[in-house]
Structure formats: C-alpha cells, structure tokens
Design an enzyme around this catalytic site. Structure first.
Site, PDB file in Angstrom:
ATOM      1  N   HIS A 300       0.848  -1.188   0.000  1.00  0.00           N
ATOM      2  CA  HIS A 300       0.000   0.000   0.000  1.00  0.00           C
ATOM      3  C   HIS A 300       0.887   1.242   0.000  1.00  0.00           C
ATOM      4  CE1 HIS A 300      -3.275  -2.626   2.046  1.00  0.00           C
ATOM      5  NE2 HIS A 300      -3.487  -2.558   0.744  1.00  0.00           N
ATOM      6  N   PHE A 474       4.136   0.107   4.904  1.00  0.00           N
ATOM      7  CA  PHE A 474       4.696  -1.059   5.605  1.00  0.00           C
ATOM      8  C   PHE A 474       3.794  -2.291   5.506  1.00  0.00           C
ATOM      9  CE2 PHE A 474       5.341   2.689   8.658  1.00  0.00           C
ATOM     10  CZ  PHE A 474       6.335   3.259   7.890  1.00  0.00           C
ATOM     11  N   HIS A 475       3.189  -2.541   4.316  1.00  0.00           N
ATOM     12  CA  HIS A 475       2.289  -3.679   4.163  1.00  0.00           C
ATOM     13  C   HIS A 475       2.713  -4.618   3.024  1.00  0.00           C
ATOM     14  CE1 HIS A 475      -1.202  -1.030   5.930  1.00  0.00           C
ATOM     15  NE2 HIS A 475      -0.333  -1.407   6.842  1.00  0.00           N
ATOM     16  N   PRO A 476       3.970  -5.018   2.909  1.00  0.00           N
ATOM     17  CA  PRO A 476       4.329  -5.911   1.806  1.00  0.00           C
ATOM     18  C   PRO A 476       3.642  -7.268   1.936  1.00  0.00           C
ATOM     19  CG  PRO A 476       6.135  -5.763   3.360  1.00  0.00           C
ATOM     20  CD  PRO A 476       5.130  -4.733   3.782  1.00  0.00           C
TER      21      PRO A 476
END
Length: 542
Positions: A300, A474-476
């Site tokens: 994101h 920080f949403h891999p």
C-alpha cells in the site's frame, strides 16, 4: 564431514518470530509430544520504546529495531529509493507497527475463494480471526469476542482536530461508522488498536511469551538462517548461523517459513527454490523450479498531504512546547493515557476513489501530526496529515536475492504506480483529500495545504506529487502466493504447502494471493491461526 554442529531434531522449526511465527509457535507447541524450535533473526524486546505505543517514532529507522532495508529506485516515484522498515526484534513488525486492528473486507477473502482457494472465503476465515481475539467490549452479533490472546482496545487519546476531520469527511459523503471489522469497512471511525491498558501488545508478548514456559519449545534469537535443506523432494533440515557458529537442525515434521514477505522469498531462493535461471545466475543449485517465488509483491503506497492548522492542538504543537513533554510523560506514567499511547494514526476513513469500485478502495490514516518522513522530527507548526493509500493496487513488484550471502539484503522493488489504474487512483485520492479538508467543519481551523501545495492543480501535477510524496505504509504481501495447481505463478497450495516440496510451508503475508483492503497485521495472524490448524490436521491424517 560437515563443518556444522548438529543441534538435534525438532518436529517443527518455525523460521521467524514475527507476527505469524509467534502465534504458530504457540499453537504447535500446545501438543506436548511435539518439539518446536523458533529461529528469530532479531533480538529481544528489552527496550522501552517497544512497549510505549508512541515508540514507533523512535523504532522506525533505528538499527536496534529496524532492518533498515531500502527499495531499489522506483520509476513511479521519480527514481527515489524508499526506506522499507521491517521489525528487527521478537514480534517482528508487530513490535514497531501502527497497532491498528484491521481485518480487511469480506470481498477480499471471497475473492481469494473465487481464485479457486477452497477454505479462504470470509465465512471460512472469520472463525480464525475470532479464535485469538480479546476485544475490550465485543458487541452483539458474533463478529467479535473476548478471551483470546490478541487484545483489541479503543484509543486512549482523542484530538479535537480529528473529530473535526470526521465531521468533514461526513460532509464529503463518508459516513461515520462504529466498527471497521464487520466485513465492510467503508466509512470513518477511530481505529481500534492492539494495546492493553496503554501498552503495545506484540505477537511475541501475546503468543510466544506464554508458550515459552512449556518444556517442548525453544527460542533462539540473532539467528541467520542460510537455507532449508531439500532431499528427495522433502525439507529435511535447516542450516543457520548463531553467534558465529554454523549449526544444523534436523526436521522430521515440518519446516514453517514465517520470515515475512521480504525474508521468506529470500530464504526460499537461498534454498534453491525459485526461478531456475535466476538461481543459476547466482550459483545456486535448483531444488525446485518455482518462478513465482519473490514475484507478486504488493504494498500500500501512502501519499501524505499535510495541512497546517490554527487554533487547535496537534502533536506538533504539543511537542514543540518543551514544558508539555514532562506532562505527557507524567500522564502516561500515572494514567496510561495521553499522547504517549498514540498509534501513528487515530482516525481512519475508507472510501471509493470513483463510482467504478464496488467497495472502498482508499484508506485514509488521519494523524494529528506531520513530518517529512518517518524517522524525522515533527514539523515546527500545528498540522495534521491526511495520509491516503490505494488498497488494491494493480502494480506488482518483486523481492529477489542480490547474492548468496544470507547477511545481504535482497533487492526489493514494489514497482509503485506502474499501471494507469494506480496512477488514476493516486490522483483521485489527492482530490478526495482536498474535498474533505474543504468542508465547513474544518473551516474554523483555517487549514492550509503545506504539501503538495495549492499550486499543484492539474492531473499531471497531482500524479507527479504522488510520486514525490508517496512512501510505503509497511504492508508488503504476496511474494509466495497461494494458487491452484494449474496456476504457474503460484508458490503454495491452498493449505500453505510449498508446491512440489513436502514438509515445507510458508505461513505469513507472503501467502496472500492479493493484498487485503486495510492494514495487514491481523490478516497475517489469521493466516497463521488457520495454518497452524492445517498443520495439526495434516499431522493427524498422517
């Protein structure tokens, strides 16, 4: 003769004590007949800022808490390389993240089921969210419960500026709702957070600490996993370095890879699992040709417009007054309330960037603060940030090894804003932020756009601004995705088993075929809960 010391045999080896791994270790070690070894690359959480919620300001970008990864230069961001925070501690990213409890949308999981993944619809996964939830005040209806390990509470600080933002969002057509976690998160509300009485709850504290009292579980930290040993089509052992010593553990049961969407594909490639040509170029013998390993990276991208305000408190203005800092500390020490309990974002809003979308495709994180980037100091003026991200990007990136050295970071390339759809959503997101801020409920605070700035008006200028301001939230996810047997890019089957290798599963955010529509910590723990049940069920079947 091997140059490694064999430390023995464990039924299960869990690689990674992060958001997924800690939960998995708890569930697998509940069977006293099974020995469980947990290998964590980071250290212990013996630092105050892992526990005081506002500590994310000090943890992100700090080598004590963060691996300090960098992306490759991103064409969609004007050639910029981004800092890519990942937790370097037991609990993983749950020890430094935003603490937001967010399941996503029912349509996310129903979409997974429609890809052919049986058992992954909303109705299938909801029980696994509920199994470990400890909601402070579960409402009637069965969508929440108390009594689990994963504490969910209301925020313990409120800001007049954020109440006004919610009023403005409502005036712009975004309704106020009570709960983001019913399956439809469209609307605005205060985020619920993973805290307990004003302290951060990490997966380590919630799941692994209670399990470590069992005699059949062992945790090792500061471990560098080099590779998983594949023999005769089965994961047989794990080789790693601990305190400079080369070690090996035999695994007759299962190896569970839970090193995250960056770490897990890197370990797979070092183990000879991935695209054969890519592995050959690095001098790695191919054990299993799976070209999907490290592909399908989704994240994101947050765009962070900042608005100066007057006549209202923000964290910027509080922190700028030196005399207020000890008062904030005293309030936290005495009451566990106030600014030190803050998650990075307190108010959220989910909305559609255009009528073309069936469900909300944007998430706003409204913050009573502003800074140039995480790790920098706060701006010296009162302001709030209207961070907004595209929940379902169509761009796809990758994570791949640069070398065979396990201490080298992989090449991370999210490939942000690579598609026309993502570019249009970014432009529309900035327009919606402006429309919200222009509403009457905020007028008394005289908001002025600091970035990107009122001179930025055309779609081309807004897209350039999105590329200039955009950064990871920080949403891999997705780098070892589940898929059907006839899906050439799938790495896992619907039971999280590595295709073509027995005794090996990947159970973390890597497994997501498509990223969920919201913050990813809770979905990752759901995957771990469901994965642990699958491991136990399959063991009974054998």
């Amino acid at each position: 003769m091997s140059d490694r010391r064999n430390i023995g045999t464990f039924d299960y080896v869990v690689i990674g004590a992060g958001s997924a791994g800690c939960l998995l270790a708890n569930r697998l070690s509940a069977d006293p007949s099974k020995r469980v070894l947990v290998l964590e690359a980071g250290g212990m959480d013996d630092w105050i800022w892992f526990h005081v919620p506002v500590g994310y300001l000090y943890a992100i970008g700090n080598p004590r808490a963060d691996w300090l990864f960098q992306t490759e230069p991103q064409a969609g961001l004007g050639g910029r390389a981004l800092a890519y925070p990942r937790g370097k501690v037991v609990g993983g990213c749950s020890a430094i993240n935003a603490m937001i409890y967010m399941r996503g949308q029912a349509a996310d999981y129903d979409g997974w089921r429609q890809l052919g993944l049986q058992g992954w619809s909303w109705d299938d996964v909801l029980p696994y969210f509920l199994k470990h939830e400890d909601h402070i005040a579960p409402p009637a209806g069965g969508l929440h419960r108390s009594g689990g390990e994963w504490r969910v509470e209301n925020p313990r600080v409120r800001w007049a500026i954020l109440d006004a933002v919610r009023d403005a969002a409502q005036a712009a057509g975004i309704a106020k709702i009570d709960d983001f976690n019913t399956g439809d998160n469209e609307g605005s509300a205060y985020f619920q957070v993973n805290q307990k009485r004003g302290r951060r709850v990490s997966s380590y504290r919630a799941f692994l600490v209670p399990a470590l009292g069992r005699s059949n579980i062992r945790l090792e930290t500061h471990v560098l996993v080099e590779r998983i040993i594949i023999e005769d089509g089965r994961a047989r052992a794990v080789e790693f370095i601990h305190q400079g010593e080369k070690l090996r553990v035999e695994v007759p049961g299962e190896v569970v890879l839970s090193a995250g969407a960056v770490g897990s594909p890197a370990i797979l490639e070092r183990s000879g699992i991935g695209d054969g040509e890519r592995l050959q170029a690095l001098g790695i013998e191919t054990q299993r040709h799976l070209p999907g390993v490290g592909e399908n990276l989704q994240d994101h991208l947050q765009i962070r417009p900042v608005y100066k305000v007057e006549g209202v408190r923000t964290l910027n203005s509080d922190y700028a007054k030196l005399w207020r800092r000890p008062l904030m500390a005293l309030e936290y020490a005495a009451l566990r309330t106030g600014p030190l309990t803050m998650a990075p974002s307190q108010v959220g809003a989910f909305a559609k960037s255009s009528p073309d979308y069936a469900t909300a495709n944007l998430e706003f994180h409204f913050q009573p603060l502003s800074l140039d980037k995480w790790g920098d100091g706060l701006h010296p003026f009162g302001a709030f940030t209207a961070s907004v991200c595209n929940l379902r990007p169509s761009s796809r990136g990758s994570v791949h090894l640069k070398s065979t050295d396990a201490s080298d970071a992989p090449a991370i390339s999210p490939n942000y804003l690579a598609t026309d759809e993502d570019k249009q959503v970014a432009v529309d997101a900035l327009k919606l932020a402006r429309r919200i801020v222009a509403q009457q409920p905020l007028a008394c605070f005289k908001p002025q756009e600091h970035v990107p700035g009122p001179s930025v008006t055309s779609d081309a200028e807004l897209l350039e601004a999105a590329g200039r301001l955009g950064t990871t939230i920080f949403h891999p996810a997705g780098t070892a995705r589940m898929g059907r047997d006839d899906d050439a890019g799938a790495v896992l089957d619907e039971r999280l088993r590595l295709r073509g290798v027995d005794g090996l599963r990947v159970i973390d955010a890597s497994a997501m075929p498509r990223i969920t529509s919201g913050n990813t910590a809770a979905p990752t723990m759901m995957i771990a809960e469901k994965g642990a049940q699958m491991i136990r069920d399959d063991a009974r079947g054998r």
